[in-house]
Design a protein around this motif. Structure first.
Motif, short mmCIF file in Angstrom:
data_model
loop_
_atom_site.label_atom_id
_atom_site.label_comp_id
_atom_site.label_asym_id
_atom_site.label_seq_id
_atom_site.Cartn_x
_atom_site.Cartn_y
_atom_site.Cartn_z
N GLN A 14 -8.04 9.39 -16.69
CA GLN A 14 -8.53 9.36 -15.32
C GLN A 14 -8.86 7.94 -14.88
N ARG A 15 -9.43 7.16 -15.78
CA ARG A 15 -9.75 5.77 -15.47
C ARG A 15 -8.48 4.97 -15.20
N PHE A 16 -7.46 5.17 -16.03
CA PHE A 16 -6.18 4.48 -15.85
C PHE A 16 -5.55 4.85 -14.51
N LEU A 17 -5.56 6.14 -14.17
CA LEU A 17 -4.96 6.58 -12.91
C LEU A 17 -5.74 6.06 -11.71
N LEU A 18 -7.06 5.95 -11.85
CA LEU A 18 -7.87 5.39 -10.77
C LEU A 18 -7.52 3.92 -10.55
N ILE A 19 -7.43 3.16 -11.63
CA ILE A 19 -7.09 1.74 -11.52
C ILE A 19 -5.68 1.57 -10.98
N LEU A 20 -4.75 2.38 -11.45
CA LEU A 20 -3.38 2.31 -10.95
C LEU A 20 -3.33 2.65 -9.46
N GLY A 21 -4.09 3.65 -9.04
CA GLY A 21 -4.14 4.01 -7.63
C GLY A 21 -4.70 2.90 -6.77
N LEU A 22 -5.72 2.20 -7.27
CA LEU A 22 -6.29 1.08 -6.52
C LEU A 22 -5.31 -0.09 -6.45
N ILE A 23 -4.59 -0.33 -7.53
CA ILE A 23 -3.59 -1.40 -7.53
C ILE A 23 -2.48 -1.07 -6.53
N MET A 24 -2.06 0.18 -6.48
CA MET A 24 -1.01 0.57 -5.53
C MET A 24 -1.51 0.47 -4.09
N PHE A 25 -2.79 0.77 -3.86
CA PHE A 25 -3.38 0.61 -2.53
C PHE A 25 -3.28 -0.84 -2.07
N VAL A 26 -3.68 -1.76 -2.95
CA VAL A 26 -3.61 -3.18 -2.62
C VAL A 26 -2.16 -3.62 -2.41
N PHE A 27 -1.26 -3.12 -3.26
CA PHE A 27 0.16 -3.47 -3.14
C PHE A 27 0.73 -3.04 -1.80
N TYR A 28 0.49 -1.78 -1.40
CA TYR A 28 1.02 -1.30 -0.12
C TYR A 28 0.41 -2.04 1.06
N CYS A 29 -0.88 -2.38 0.97
CA CYS A 29 -1.51 -3.14 2.05
C CYS A 29 -0.89 -4.54 2.16
N CYS A 30 -0.66 -5.18 1.02
CA CYS A 30 -0.07 -6.52 1.05
C CYS A 30 1.35 -6.49 1.59
N ILE A 31 2.14 -5.50 1.18
CA ILE A 31 3.51 -5.41 1.69
C ILE A 31 3.50 -5.13 3.19
N GLY A 32 2.59 -4.26 3.64
CA GLY A 32 2.47 -3.97 5.07
C GLY A 32 2.08 -5.20 5.87
N LEU A 33 1.11 -5.95 5.36
CA LEU A 33 0.71 -7.18 6.05
C LEU A 33 1.82 -8.23 6.04
N ALA A 34 2.57 -8.29 4.95
CA ALA A 34 3.70 -9.22 4.89
C ALA A 34 4.75 -8.85 5.93
N CYS A 35 5.01 -7.55 6.09
CA CYS A 35 5.98 -7.13 7.10
C CYS A 35 5.52 -7.50 8.50
N ILE A 36 4.23 -7.44 8.74
CA ILE A 36 3.72 -7.73 10.08
C ILE A 36 3.67 -9.22 10.36
N PHE A 37 3.15 -10.01 9.42
CA PHE A 37 2.84 -11.41 9.72
C PHE A 37 3.83 -12.43 9.19
N TRP A 38 4.70 -12.07 8.26
CA TRP A 38 5.66 -13.03 7.70
C TRP A 38 6.86 -13.10 8.62
N LYS A 39 6.99 -14.22 9.31
CA LYS A 39 8.05 -14.36 10.32
C LYS A 39 9.44 -14.45 9.72
N ASN A 40 9.58 -15.06 8.56
CA ASN A 40 10.89 -15.25 7.94
C ASN A 40 11.18 -14.20 6.87
N LEU A 41 10.66 -13.02 7.06
CA LEU A 41 10.90 -11.94 6.11
C LEU A 41 12.39 -11.60 6.09
#
Length: 72
Positions: A14-41
């Motif tokens: 359960q601890r591993f899945l919680l940490i993995l879920g939090l890492i995926m949350f940060v990953f999806y947020c970063c990719i979403g922000l990169a799509c929005i703000f990175w002009k040369n994507l």
């Protein structure tokens, strides 16, 4: 009444899945922000579509985070 079930010790799985879920949350947020703000994507689509994809990824990240919190 107070609910003390949330303070129980989690199993390693359960601890591993919680940490993995939090890492995926940060990953999806970063990719979403990169799509929005990175002009040369390197995507060959228009800027409004990049913003739409970024917003979708951020919303998806929060949905995953909410579902992670509701799991036992």
């Amino acid at each position: 009444m107070l609910n003390f079930d949330i303070f129980k010790q989690k199993s390693p799985k359960q601890r591993f899945l919680l940490i993995l879920g939090l890492i995926m949350f940060v990953f999806y947020c970063c990719i979403g922000l990169a799509c929005i703000f990175w002009k040369n994507l390197p995507l060959n689509i228009g800027q409004p579509y990049k913003i739409a994809i970024g917003v979708f990824l951020i919303i998806y990240a929060f949905v995953r985070l909410l579902s992670l919190g509701k799991r036992d």
